[in-house]
Each structure stands twice: as C-alpha cells, then as structure tokens.
Design a protein around this motif. Structure first.
Motif, PDB file in Angstrom:
ATOM      1  N   SER A  50       0.806  -1.238   0.000  1.00  0.00           N
ATOM      2  CA  SER A  50       0.000   0.000   0.000  1.00  0.00           C
ATOM      3  C   SER A  50       0.833   1.278   0.000  1.00  0.00           C
ATOM      4  CB  SER A  50      -0.978   0.026   1.187  1.00  0.00           C
ATOM      5  OG  SER A  50      -1.852  -1.073   1.111  1.00  0.00           O
ATOM      6  N   SER A  51       1.687   1.459   1.003  1.00  0.00           N
ATOM      7  CA  SER A  51       2.490   2.681   1.047  1.00  0.00           C
ATOM      8  C   SER A  51       3.582   2.672  -0.015  1.00  0.00           C
ATOM      9  CB  SER A  51       3.130   2.850   2.426  1.00  0.00           C
ATOM     10  OG  SER A  51       4.134   1.874   2.647  1.00  0.00           O
ATOM     11  N   LEU A  52       4.004   1.473  -0.461  1.00  0.00           N
ATOM     12  CA  LEU A  52       5.064   1.300  -1.470  1.00  0.00           C
ATOM     13  C   LEU A  52       6.405   1.854  -0.997  1.00  0.00           C
ATOM     14  CD1 LEU A  52       3.114   2.143  -4.761  1.00  0.00           C
ATOM     15  CD2 LEU A  52       3.374  -0.065  -3.614  1.00  0.00           C
ATOM     16  N   GLN A  53       6.571   1.919   0.304  1.00  0.00           N
ATOM     17  CA  GLN A  53       7.826   2.382   0.870  1.00  0.00           C
ATOM     18  C   GLN A  53       8.909   1.302   0.749  1.00  0.00           C
ATOM     19  OE1 GLN A  53       8.322   2.339   5.179  1.00  0.00           O
ATOM     20  NE2 GLN A  53       9.041   4.472   5.133  1.00  0.00           N
ATOM     21  N   LEU A  54      10.156   1.719   0.480  1.00  0.00           N
ATOM     22  CA  LEU A  54      11.315   0.830   0.532  1.00  0.00           C
ATOM     23  C   LEU A  54      12.155   1.255   1.730  1.00  0.00           C
ATOM     24  CD1 LEU A  54      12.758  -1.497  -0.989  1.00  0.00           C
ATOM     25  CD2 LEU A  54      14.158   0.247  -2.104  1.00  0.00           C
ATOM     26  N   TYR A  55      12.399   0.321   2.637  1.00  0.00           N
ATOM     27  CA  TYR A  55      13.032   0.644   3.909  1.00  0.00           C
ATOM     28  C   TYR A  55      14.189  -0.319   4.164  1.00  0.00           C
ATOM     29  CZ  TYR A  55      13.175   2.613   8.644  1.00  0.00           C
ATOM     30  OH  TYR A  55      13.544   3.284   9.788  1.00  0.00           O
ATOM     31  N   ALA A  56      15.254   0.188   4.779  1.00  0.00           N
ATOM     32  CA  ALA A  56      16.418  -0.640   5.110  1.00  0.00           C
ATOM     33  C   ALA A  56      16.774  -0.443   6.575  1.00  0.00           C
ATOM     34  CB  ALA A  56      17.603  -0.259   4.231  1.00  0.00           C
ATOM     35  N   ILE A  57      17.332  -1.505   7.176  1.00  0.00           N
ATOM     36  CA  ILE A  57      17.788  -1.418   8.561  1.00  0.00           C
ATOM     37  C   ILE A  57      18.940  -2.400   8.755  1.00  0.00           C
ATOM     38  CG2 ILE A  57      16.114  -3.105   9.445  1.00  0.00           C
ATOM     39  CD1 ILE A  57      15.846  -1.197  11.928  1.00  0.00           C
ATOM     40  N   ARG A  58      19.918  -1.995   9.550  1.00  0.00           N
ATOM     41  CA  ARG A  58      21.159  -2.760   9.716  1.00  0.00           C
ATOM     42  C   ARG A  58      21.156  -3.529  11.034  1.00  0.00           C
ATOM     43  NH1 ARG A  58      26.538  -1.596  11.828  1.00  0.00           N
ATOM     44  NH2 ARG A  58      25.671   0.330  12.681  1.00  0.00           N
ATOM     45  N   THR A  60      23.532  -5.052  13.762  1.00  0.00           N
ATOM     46  CA  THR A  60      24.909  -4.794  14.168  1.00  0.00           C
ATOM     47  C   THR A  60      25.611  -6.031  14.730  1.00  0.00           C
ATOM     48  OG1 THR A  60      24.325  -4.209  16.435  1.00  0.00           O
ATOM     49  CG2 THR A  60      24.255  -2.447  14.787  1.00  0.00           C
ATOM     50  N   SER A  61      24.909  -7.081  14.940  1.00  0.00           N
ATOM     51  CA  SER A  61      25.270  -8.352  15.595  1.00  0.00           C
ATOM     52  C   SER A  61      24.554  -8.496  16.931  1.00  0.00           C
ATOM     53  CB  SER A  61      26.772  -8.555  15.791  1.00  0.00           C
ATOM     54  OG  SER A  61      27.258  -7.821  16.898  1.00  0.00           O
ATOM     55  N   THR A  62      24.020  -7.375  17.451  1.00  0.00           N
ATOM     56  CA  THR A  62      23.276  -7.429  18.708  1.00  0.00           C
ATOM     57  C   THR A  62      21.938  -6.702  18.646  1.00  0.00           C
ATOM     58  OG1 THR A  62      24.444  -5.470  19.533  1.00  0.00           O
ATOM     59  CG2 THR A  62      25.358  -7.632  20.115  1.00  0.00           C
ATOM     60  N   THR A  63      21.798  -5.768  17.701  1.00  0.00           N
ATOM     61  CA  THR A  63      20.568  -4.973  17.644  1.00  0.00           C
ATOM     62  C   THR A  63      20.353  -4.415  16.245  1.00  0.00           C
ATOM     63  OG1 THR A  63      19.368  -3.169  18.742  1.00  0.00           O
ATOM     64  CG2 THR A  63      21.681  -2.791  18.243  1.00  0.00           C
ATOM     65  N   TRP A  64      19.134  -3.965  15.968  1.00  0.00           N
ATOM     66  CA  TRP A  64      18.822  -3.307  14.696  1.00  0.00           C
ATOM     67  C   TRP A  64      19.084  -1.823  14.835  1.00  0.00           C
ATOM     68  CZ3 TRP A  64      18.130  -6.241  10.572  1.00  0.00           C
ATOM     69  CH2 TRP A  64      17.675  -7.541  10.749  1.00  0.00           C
ATOM     70  N   SER A  65      19.732  -1.233  13.840  1.00  0.00           N
ATOM     71  CA  SER A  65      20.155   0.163  13.933  1.00  0.00           C
ATOM     72  C   SER A  65      20.163   0.800  12.550  1.00  0.00           C
ATOM     73  CB  SER A  65      21.556   0.223  14.542  1.00  0.00           C
ATOM     74  OG  SER A  65      21.987   1.555  14.714  1.00  0.00           O
ATOM     75  N   ASN A  66      20.261   2.134  12.519  1.00  0.00           N
ATOM     76  CA  ASN A  66      20.420   2.908  11.277  1.00  0.00           C
ATOM     77  C   ASN A  66      19.295   2.668  10.286  1.00  0.00           C
ATOM     78  OD1 ASN A  66      23.565   1.838  11.977  1.00  0.00           O
ATOM     79  ND2 ASN A  66      23.225   4.050  11.869  1.00  0.00           N
ATOM     80  N   GLY A  67      18.059   2.570  10.784  1.00  0.00           N
ATOM     81  CA  GLY A  67      16.912   2.434   9.903  1.00  0.00           C
ATOM     82  C   GLY A  67      16.790   3.627   8.972  1.00  0.00           C
ATOM     83  N   TYR A  68      16.373   3.351   7.708  1.00  0.00           N
ATOM     84  CA  TYR A  68      16.409   4.426   6.710  1.00  0.00           C
ATOM     85  C   TYR A  68      15.333   4.193   5.657  1.00  0.00           C
ATOM     86  CZ  TYR A  68      18.381   7.520   3.092  1.00  0.00           C
ATOM     87  OH  TYR A  68      18.584   8.488   2.157  1.00  0.00           O
ATOM     88  N   GLU A  69      14.568   5.235   5.343  1.00  0.00           N
ATOM     89  CA  GLU A  69      13.633   5.179   4.229  1.00  0.00           C
ATOM     90  C   GLU A  69      14.416   5.391   2.932  1.00  0.00           C
ATOM     91  OE1 GLU A  69       9.338   6.947   3.717  1.00  0.00           O
ATOM     92  OE2 GLU A  69      10.807   8.400   2.935  1.00  0.00           O
ATOM     93  N   VAL A  70      14.616   4.311   2.185  1.00  0.00           N
ATOM     94  CA  VAL A  70      15.361   4.397   0.936  1.00  0.00           C
ATOM     95  C   VAL A  70      14.563   5.164  -0.102  1.00  0.00           C
ATOM     96  CG1 VAL A  70      16.476   3.037  -0.890  1.00  0.00           C
ATOM     97  CG2 VAL A  70      16.493   2.210   1.472  1.00  0.00           C
TER      98      VAL A  70
END
Length: 267
Positions: A50-58, A60-70
């Motif tokens: 629906s929103s057609l958003q492309l999103y990325a998140i890294r 780190t080996s312990t947690t999710w970080s640096n989320g970004y709307e591509v």
C-alpha cells in the motif's frame, strides 16, 4: 502490521520469535537480507504494501540500527524491484531499486559504514532500453569489491552492469526478448564464480530455454547474442544460480510453466 519477525540461532538453540518495527505500518511484501563479509552485520531491505515504501535497517550483531527510508514510493510491489549487496572488502552496502520515475536504469542508495546517501555519480544504466526495472538481482564478487547487477524491465528487456567498487560501468547491450513475470516468478539471476566470472542468466521469451552470458573484464557477448541452453518443455518462470564457494562451478536451476524443473552446471 508493519513488524518483521526474526529468530536467532546461536549455534546451539533458537531465541524464539522477535520483532522489529521499521518504516510504515504496512505489511512487508518483499524482504531481502545480505550478510556483510567477514562480519556479523546484516542489512535487511523490505518493500511495504500500500504505502510502497522501501526501507532498510542494519543488524549490528546485537541490535537493529540505522533504519532508513530508501524511497517513499517504489511504484510497485508486484515484483521484487530491488536488491541489496555488500562489497567484500570495502564495507559499503548498495541497494539498487526502481523508483518509478526514472526509466532506462535503476537507482542506487549506499550505506558507507556511517551514513546513508543516494549515489548519483553513475547508475545502473540499461544498455539501450527505456523500460522500468521489474526484477533486480545483485551479487557480490567474493574476491573484490565488484558487485554484479542484472535486471529485466517492463519492456521484457534484459540488462546487466558491474559496480567496480567506485561506480557503475560495463553496461551490457540488452536483449529485448526475455521473460518478465509477476509475483514469485523471477526469470533472471546472476552470480560470481571463484575464477572472477560474473554469470547472468534469464529465460528466453516464449520457449523453454535459458540465455546466459558472463563478464570477466569484458562481456562474453552482448546480451542480445547470449548463449542459449535448451531442454525445458515450456516457458521458464523461475531461475536461480548457486556458486560453489571452493571451485569455479555454478549450478543453475530453472522451472517452467508446466512444472518442468531442470538443472545444469557451469565449470
């Protein structure tokens, strides 16, 4: 809706289901994961319904970080019109995708180890066509910072190019008569062998055969003159490549409309 579920295996047992919330509240329809070589990091990229958003998140080996709307609108989620890959040595991560606005190529966004940025100096340009990418496949060279890219577009054109570690180059002359399918039917793929060959394959339109070409400093031929591998009884709707990490062998497996699945070996 909007949450992704994941499970961690620590070598002995599974953690149990965990969630990560990122991007819009819409469900993720396509998810791509790429592991950073010689590291515990991962990059997850997903397109939203629906929103057609492309999103990325890294990871780190312990947690999710640096989320970004591509991208806020990638035009369609009918096909996986994006992919992700890391450079083997340089540590940069590329996301290549269709933004629905630029024809004749695909857009690149890059994580450089610290921050996200749109990369515009060069792009994955299609070798002669003006279609929009429908399926995109990226593959990292295990022995360098090169990344191979191949795509099929809205005009049934097959394209390929090479990320050299500093920009896009070596765009292949396209083939204008290949399969382009919806939903789970990706008829293209690309992979590197241990000899430095980047091999790309696709299904030829209307017949039960594969087309393939390879790059090792130069293309073996234009994609329009790619080698044909026959033997299937019907149109190919799915194609995948798998490289042997210790030899120069590669296996291709392809399936057709009438469930005719066959494999062949490159060596």
């Amino acid at each position: 809706a909007g949450d992704l579920y994941y499970n961690i295996y620590d070598g002995t047992s599974w953690s149990g289901a965990k969630t990560v919330s990122a991007g819009t509240s819409n469900a993720a329809l396509w998810v791509a994961l790429a592991a950073k070589p010689q590291s515990d990091e991962l990059m997850a990229v997903f397109s939203k319904d629906s929103s057609l958003q492309l999103y990325a998140i890294r990871w780190t080996s312990t947690t999710w970080s640096n989320g970004y709307e591509v991208d806020s609108n990638i035009f369609s989620t009918v096909e996986q019109n994006f992919d992700v890959a890391w450079e083997t040595n340089g540590g940069e991560c590329l996301i290549v995708y269709d933004d629905g606005a630029v024809s004749g190529g695909a857009i690149t966004t890059k994580w450089d180890g610290t921050s996200w940025a749109l990369y515009t100096a060069t792009n994955f340009a299609f070798g002669g066509g003006t279609g929009y990418p429908k399926w995109i496949s990226l593959a990292s060279d295990p022995n360098s910072d090169k990344i191979g890219a191949t795509a099929v577009d809205s005009n049934s054109d097959w394209n390929a190019s090479i990320w050299t570690g500093s920009g896009w180059s070596y765009a292949a002359t396209e083939n204008t008569g290949v399969e382009v399918n919806a939903n789970q039917a990706r008829s293209i793929d690309g992979v590197w062998d241990q000899s430095g060959n980047y091999i790309v394959v696709t299904g030829r339109a209307g017949v039960g055969s594969l087309l393939y070409a390879w790059w090792n400093g130069a293309w073996s031929s234009s994609l329009a003159s790619a080698v044909e591998l026959t033997g299937w009884s019907d149109d190919l709707t799915y194609t995948t490549l798998e490289a042997d990490p210790k030899t120069a062998s590669v296996i291709v497996t392809a399936g057709g409309i009438l469930s005719d699945s066959r494999s062949a070996t490159w060596n």
